[in-house]
Design a protein around this motif. Structure first.
Motif, PDB file in Angstrom:
ATOM      1  N   LEU A   4       0.838  -1.208   0.000  1.00  0.00           N
ATOM      2  CA  LEU A   4       0.000   0.000   0.000  1.00  0.00           C
ATOM      3  C   LEU A   4       0.871   1.256   0.000  1.00  0.00           C
ATOM      4  O   LEU A   4       0.904   2.032   0.953  1.00  0.00           O
ATOM      5  N   ARG A   5       1.580   1.454  -1.088  1.00  0.00           N
ATOM      6  CA  ARG A   5       2.461   2.613  -1.221  1.00  0.00           C
ATOM      7  C   ARG A   5       1.649   3.901  -1.200  1.00  0.00           C
ATOM      8  O   ARG A   5       0.526   3.940  -1.696  1.00  0.00           O
ATOM      9  N   PRO A   6       2.227   4.984  -0.643  1.00  0.00           N
ATOM     10  CA  PRO A   6       1.451   6.190  -0.374  1.00  0.00           C
ATOM     11  C   PRO A   6       1.334   7.203  -1.499  1.00  0.00           C
ATOM     12  O   PRO A   6       0.726   8.249  -1.314  1.00  0.00           O
ATOM     13  N   ASN A   7       1.918   6.905  -2.673  1.00  0.00           N
ATOM     14  CA  ASN A   7       1.901   7.917  -3.727  1.00  0.00           C
ATOM     15  C   ASN A   7       1.986   7.293  -5.116  1.00  0.00           C
ATOM     16  O   ASN A   7       2.366   6.139  -5.273  1.00  0.00           O
ATOM     17  N   CYS A   8       1.663   8.133  -6.103  1.00  0.00           N
ATOM     18  CA  CYS A   8       1.818   7.748  -7.506  1.00  0.00           C
ATOM     19  C   CYS A   8       3.300   7.869  -7.858  1.00  0.00           C
ATOM     20  O   CYS A   8       3.926   8.898  -7.597  1.00  0.00           O
ATOM     21  N   GLU A   9       3.866   6.827  -8.449  1.00  0.00           N
ATOM     22  CA  GLU A   9       5.280   6.833  -8.819  1.00  0.00           C
ATOM     23  C   GLU A   9       5.572   7.796  -9.964  1.00  0.00           C
ATOM     24  O   GLU A   9       6.722   8.118 -10.221  1.00  0.00           O
ATOM     25  N   CYS A  10       4.539   8.266 -10.646  1.00  0.00           N
ATOM     26  CA  CYS A  10       4.718   9.143 -11.796  1.00  0.00           C
ATOM     27  C   CYS A  10       4.598  10.619 -11.395  1.00  0.00           C
ATOM     28  O   CYS A  10       5.530  11.389 -11.582  1.00  0.00           O
ATOM     29  N   CYS A  11       3.478  11.009 -10.802  1.00  0.00           N
ATOM     30  CA  CYS A  11       3.223  12.425 -10.501  1.00  0.00           C
ATOM     31  C   CYS A  11       3.353  12.762  -9.020  1.00  0.00           C
ATOM     32  O   CYS A  11       3.220  13.919  -8.644  1.00  0.00           O
ATOM     33  N   ASP A  12       3.583  11.774  -8.183  1.00  0.00           N
ATOM     34  CA  ASP A  12       3.739  11.924  -6.732  1.00  0.00           C
ATOM     35  C   ASP A  12       2.445  12.314  -6.015  1.00  0.00           C
ATOM     36  O   ASP A  12       2.469  12.755  -4.873  1.00  0.00           O
ATOM     37  N   LYS A  13       1.307  12.119  -6.664  1.00  0.00           N
ATOM     38  CA  LYS A  13       0.019  12.382  -6.012  1.00  0.00           C
ATOM     39  C   LYS A  13      -0.116  11.470  -4.800  1.00  0.00           C
ATOM     40  O   LYS A  13       0.250  10.290  -4.856  1.00  0.00           O
ATOM     41  N   ASP A  14      -0.641  12.008  -3.713  1.00  0.00           N
ATOM     42  CA  ASP A  14      -0.899  11.195  -2.531  1.00  0.00           C
ATOM     43  C   ASP A  14      -1.983  10.164  -2.834  1.00  0.00           C
ATOM     44  O   ASP A  14      -3.007  10.492  -3.435  1.00  0.00           O
ATOM     45  N   LEU A  15      -1.735   8.922  -2.432  1.00  0.00           N
ATOM     46  CA  LEU A  15      -2.701   7.831  -2.605  1.00  0.00           C
ATOM     47  C   LEU A  15      -2.845   7.119  -1.258  1.00  0.00           C
ATOM     48  O   LEU A  15      -2.204   6.100  -1.004  1.00  0.00           O
ATOM     49  N   PRO A  16      -3.662   7.688  -0.375  1.00  0.00           N
ATOM     50  CA  PRO A  16      -3.848   7.073   0.940  1.00  0.00           C
ATOM     51  C   PRO A  16      -4.481   5.688   0.802  1.00  0.00           C
ATOM     52  O   PRO A  16      -4.985   5.335  -0.271  1.00  0.00           O
ATOM     53  N   PRO A  17      -4.455   4.898   1.861  1.00  0.00           N
ATOM     54  CA  PRO A  17      -4.981   3.530   1.785  1.00  0.00           C
ATOM     55  C   PRO A  17      -6.410   3.423   1.255  1.00  0.00           C
ATOM     56  O   PRO A  17      -6.762   2.437   0.625  1.00  0.00           O
ATOM     57  N   GLU A  18      -7.215   4.452   1.469  1.00  0.00           N
ATOM     58  CA  GLU A  18      -8.613   4.409   1.021  1.00  0.00           C
ATOM     59  C   GLU A  18      -8.816   4.976  -0.384  1.00  0.00           C
ATOM     60  O   GLU A  18      -9.949   5.051  -0.878  1.00  0.00           O
ATOM     61  N   ALA A  19      -7.745   5.342  -1.078  1.00  0.00           N
ATOM     62  CA  ALA A  19      -7.856   5.924  -2.420  1.00  0.00           C
ATOM     63  C   ALA A  19      -8.488   4.939  -3.392  1.00  0.00           C
ATOM     64  O   ALA A  19      -8.062   3.788  -3.493  1.00  0.00           O
ATOM     65  N   THR A  20      -9.485   5.400  -4.122  1.00  0.00           N
ATOM     66  CA  THR A  20     -10.149   4.551  -5.109  1.00  0.00           C
ATOM     67  C   THR A  20      -9.525   4.683  -6.492  1.00  0.00           C
ATOM     68  O   THR A  20      -9.896   3.941  -7.399  1.00  0.00           O
ATOM     69  N   ASP A  21      -8.589   5.612  -6.654  1.00  0.00           N
ATOM     70  CA  ASP A  21      -7.945   5.801  -7.951  1.00  0.00           C
ATOM     71  C   ASP A  21      -6.512   5.273  -7.976  1.00  0.00           C
ATOM     72  O   ASP A  21      -5.741   5.597  -8.867  1.00  0.00           O
ATOM     73  N   ALA A  22      -6.157   4.433  -7.010  1.00  0.00           N
ATOM     74  CA  ALA A  22      -4.823   3.823  -6.978  1.00  0.00           C
ATOM     75  C   ALA A  22      -4.839   2.522  -7.766  1.00  0.00           C
ATOM     76  O   ALA A  22      -5.706   1.675  -7.569  1.00  0.00           O
TER      77      ALA A  22
END
Length: 85
Positions: A4-22
């Motif tokens: 459950l990595r915390p960010n997008c590897e491309c744009c560095d957007k935060d992707l918290p555990p509950e993110a539906t767009d990860a």
């Protein structure tokens, strides 16, 4: 257990555990849906594989199995897979 990595590897957007767009590939490379669609064309630039929606870990399980805090970002930039492993 997924990292459950915390960010997008491309744009560095935060992707918290509950993110539906990860989205993740089979090696858990993690990207946001926008980068997967608009930049990567649905192909992981690291391994050449496809993506699936990252599952959402139930809140009760996050206490026992917390998400990773280690941010991963492609230093060389992000683009379609050309020379994937």
């Amino acid at each position: 257990m997924l990292e459950l990595r915390p960010n997008c590897e491309c744009c560095d957007k935060d992707l918290p555990p509950e993110a539906t767009d990860a989205l993740i590939c089979t090696f858990e490379c993690t990207f946001c849906a926008e980068c997967v669609d608009r930049v990567l064309g649905g192909v992981c630039p690291n391994c050449g594989g496809n993506f699936s929606a990252r599952p959402i870990r139930p809140a009760a399980m996050l206490n026992k199995y917390p998400a990773s805090t280690r941010r991963v970002l492609k230093a060389e930039g992000c683009g379609p897979a050309r020379n994937a492993a």
